[in-house]
Design an enzyme around this catalytic site. Sequence first.
Site, PDB file in Angstrom:
ATOM      1  N   GLU A   1       0.858  -0.883   0.129  1.00 23.93           N
ATOM      2  CA  GLU A   1      -0.146  -0.149  -0.142  1.00 23.93           C
ATOM      3  C   GLU A   1       1.266   1.252   0.134  1.00 23.93           C
ATOM      4  OE1 GLU A   1      -3.470   2.055   2.418  1.00 23.93           O
ATOM      5  OE2 GLU A   1      -2.890   0.417   3.088  1.00 23.93           O
TER       6      GLU A   1
ATOM      7  N   ARG B   1       5.208 -12.663   9.768  1.00 22.38           N
ATOM      8  CA  ARG B   1       5.571 -11.387   9.568  1.00 22.38           C
ATOM      9  C   ARG B   1       7.308 -11.827   9.936  1.00 22.38           C
ATOM     10  NH1 ARG B   1       2.510  -7.251   9.478  1.00 22.38           N
ATOM     11  NH2 ARG B   1       3.693  -6.116   9.731  1.00 22.38           N
TER      12      ARG B   1
ATOM     13  N   LYS C   1       4.558   0.874   9.189  1.00 26.37           N
ATOM     14  CA  LYS C   1       4.441   2.178   8.697  1.00 26.37           C
ATOM     15  C   LYS C   1       4.230   3.097   9.220  1.00 26.37           C
ATOM     16  CE  LYS C   1       3.208  -0.414   4.705  1.00 26.37           C
ATOM     17  NZ  LYS C   1       2.715   0.294   3.645  1.00 26.37           N
TER      18      LYS C   1
HETATM   19  P1  ATP Z   1       2.567  -2.091   8.014  1.00 30.85           P
HETATM   20  O1  ATP Z   1       2.217  -2.824   8.960  1.00 30.85           O
HETATM   21  O2  ATP Z   1       3.717  -1.102   8.172  1.00 30.85           O
HETATM   22  O3  ATP Z   1       2.007  -0.627   7.153  1.00 30.85           O
HETATM   23  P2  ATP Z   1       1.566  -3.307   5.913  1.00 30.85           P
HETATM   24  O4  ATP Z   1       1.076  -5.079   5.893  1.00 30.85           O
HETATM   25  O5  ATP Z   1       0.354  -2.666   6.589  1.00 30.85           O
HETATM   26  O6  ATP Z   1       2.058  -3.258   6.709  1.00 30.85           O
HETATM   27  P3  ATP Z   1       1.156  -3.362   3.403  1.00 30.85           P
HETATM   28  O7  ATP Z   1       1.619  -2.264   2.467  1.00 30.85           O
HETATM   29  O8  ATP Z   1       0.296  -3.889   3.053  1.00 30.85           O
HETATM   30  O9  ATP Z   1       2.450  -2.994   4.452  1.00 30.85           O
HETATM   31  O10 ATP Z   1       2.485  -4.856   2.530  1.00 30.85           O
HETATM   32  C1  ATP Z   1       2.102  -5.120   1.458  1.00 30.85           C
HETATM   33  C2  ATP Z   1       3.239  -6.279   1.438  1.00 30.85           C
HETATM   34  O11 ATP Z   1       4.243  -6.932   2.547  1.00 30.85           O
HETATM   35  C3  ATP Z   1       2.126  -7.250   2.121  1.00 30.85           C
HETATM   36  O12 ATP Z   1       1.802  -8.686   1.637  1.00 30.85           O
HETATM   37  C4  ATP Z   1       2.535  -7.589   3.832  1.00 30.85           C
HETATM   38  O13 ATP Z   1       2.493  -8.765   4.077  1.00 30.85           O
HETATM   39  C5  ATP Z   1       4.096  -7.217   3.022  1.00 30.85           C
HETATM   40  N1  ATP Z   1       4.707  -7.486   4.783  1.00 30.85           N
HETATM   41  C6  ATP Z   1       4.292  -6.344   5.738  1.00 30.85           C
HETATM   42  N2  ATP Z   1       4.601  -6.300   6.950  1.00 30.85           N
HETATM   43  C7  ATP Z   1       5.925  -7.234   7.337  1.00 30.85           C
HETATM   44  C8  ATP Z   1       6.759  -8.144   7.732  1.00 30.85           C
HETATM   45  N3  ATP Z   1       6.339  -7.780   8.650  1.00 30.85           N
HETATM   46  N4  ATP Z   1       7.285  -9.475   8.220  1.00 30.85           N
HETATM   47  C9  ATP Z   1       6.609 -10.235   6.058  1.00 30.85           C
HETATM   48  N5  ATP Z   1       5.792  -9.730   5.696  1.00 30.85           N
HETATM   49  C10 ATP Z   1       5.176  -8.081   5.180  1.00 30.85           C
HETATM   50 MG    MG Z   2      -1.553  -2.665   5.231  1.00 23.19          MG
END
Ligand code: ATP
Ligand code: MG
Length: 546
Positions: free
Chosen positions: A33, A257, A267
Amino acid sequence: MTEEKSLNFIEEIIEADLAAGNYPSITTRFPPEPNGYLHLGHAKSICLNFGLALKYGGKTNLRFDDTNPVTEEVEFVENIKQDVQWLGFQWAHELYASDYFSQLYELAVKLIRKGLAYVDDSTSEEIAEQKGTPTAPGKPNPYRQRSVEENLKLFAEMKAGRYLDGAKVLRAKIDMAHVNMLMRDPVLYRIKHAHHHRTGDAWCIYPMYDFAHGQSDSIEQITHSICTLEFVPHRELYNWLIENLEIYPSKQYEFARLNMTYTLMSKRKLLQLVNEKVVNGWDDPRMPTLSGARRRGYPPESLREFCDKIGVAKRDNLIDMGLLEFCVREHLNKKASRRMVVFDPLKVIITNFPEGKTEMLPSENNTEAENGGTRQMPFSRELWVEREDFMENPPKKYFRLSPGGMVRLKSAYIIRCESVIKDATGKVVELHATYVPESKSGHDTSGLHVKGVIHWVSAPQAVPVEVRLYDRLFLTEDMSTIEDDFKNHLNPHSLNVVTAYAEPELAKAKPGEQFQFLRMGYFCQDADSTDRKPVFNRTVTLRESK
Ligand code: ATP
Ligand code: MG
């Protein structure tokens, strides 16, 4: 020698799928995102998704999951692309969930036609309340009984901008008593009169995550849609939507994760650190972002190696930051040229070396590298050594400088400390020493055996440089278990700036170039450098600190 590695559980699934002929080839996607910069957790997901496609001859899409108009920005899109490429991967297609808005709208209409979605006028509070609890079933409301025609008309009016934000939502009609709370008529669309970074003002209704993600996977014919464990409960809805929409059957798989010690990977919280100026931007070298890692000097190869080493887990765990640092050191040891830099200078006068004379001494850049080469270091009567490398009253087995003691200056000569000069307060301000002319490195005929070797620089040619010493940003090992404000856990000493004295060769460095400062650690020149003052970031210490 190559090590035989066992397959992780996703590789096992893929190999079984390919063996059974379920897919001609695999397609994965990385779906960020664009509401912030990528962090180390994303690196794990990138290495996994792109790595699988590379291993099995498939492809990976970079899909921006940009269905929330309010938090997303073009700046983030550009940086995400840069970070993925920096990590060493190239996507098959650059795609945007927002490009599917029309298709997603049509899919929603299809659900309505099948009697599987309805427009609900309830407020979000009412919807939450009617949803029940994990132990008590939810209650259907009268809107659930709306006819297909009425729903089609209302949904079209929602799209046309007839209603205010929050006045209506579109919900799937599944089961208000379902054991999985997410299946109790989840919201698919909401009204949001907001400007979108790509679609502008074309839309005032936006799909929810659950209605955009799986459908985008289907549109792109993603075979293996890999996400993190918090989406396990969403899988049932993911499958329900695909089945009832009768679209390409993408499948979702979940892994743990990445969480790391003394680190926050959200983020939203990282954005807060940036906005409140706790750090100097997203690429502050203390940040766990990929841009921070790059600026700090972590080589992308080390990050890939790290992601490979930690493997793919099915259960949440906490990975030691030390493991990443280990991978960084391993790589830099082979790659980084050695330089001598004195951090806390103490003057040494070589009393038997002629005044005004400068001797150029060759020093190897890196004996660990195949063609490391050599550089010339000036040697003169006045040197700087590390204050820490002198002790007036040393314990036994002290091999550095002390009154009457001998030490080797790396790539130069053996010197003997003859006398100690102090100021009025008793502080040591200068050492007088003699050098042994026959002890020149590489041509040593002195017959002397000294155990200690220290680094040094010639004072007249020394270049002052700014060195930024970083420590962990947080003091708490497991930041995922804290209950108070995460900012209470910040390390007040996470950045320490010092002026150090470098051998003149270091003045030729360019931003991004990496070095080992002998005995001090690995450093990377920062883009803040000017001709007058080069700036270096400490990437990592030479050894793991306690
Ligand atoms: P955040 O909580 O930091 O905003 P998010 O999961 O909302 O992270 P996205 O941009 O939606 O961030 O994530 C893009 C991809 O990265 C998704 O498939 C998500 O599952 C993966 N991802 C995000 N954080 C992690 C993590 N700590 N370990 C492994 N994969 C991750
Ligand atoms: Mg997300």
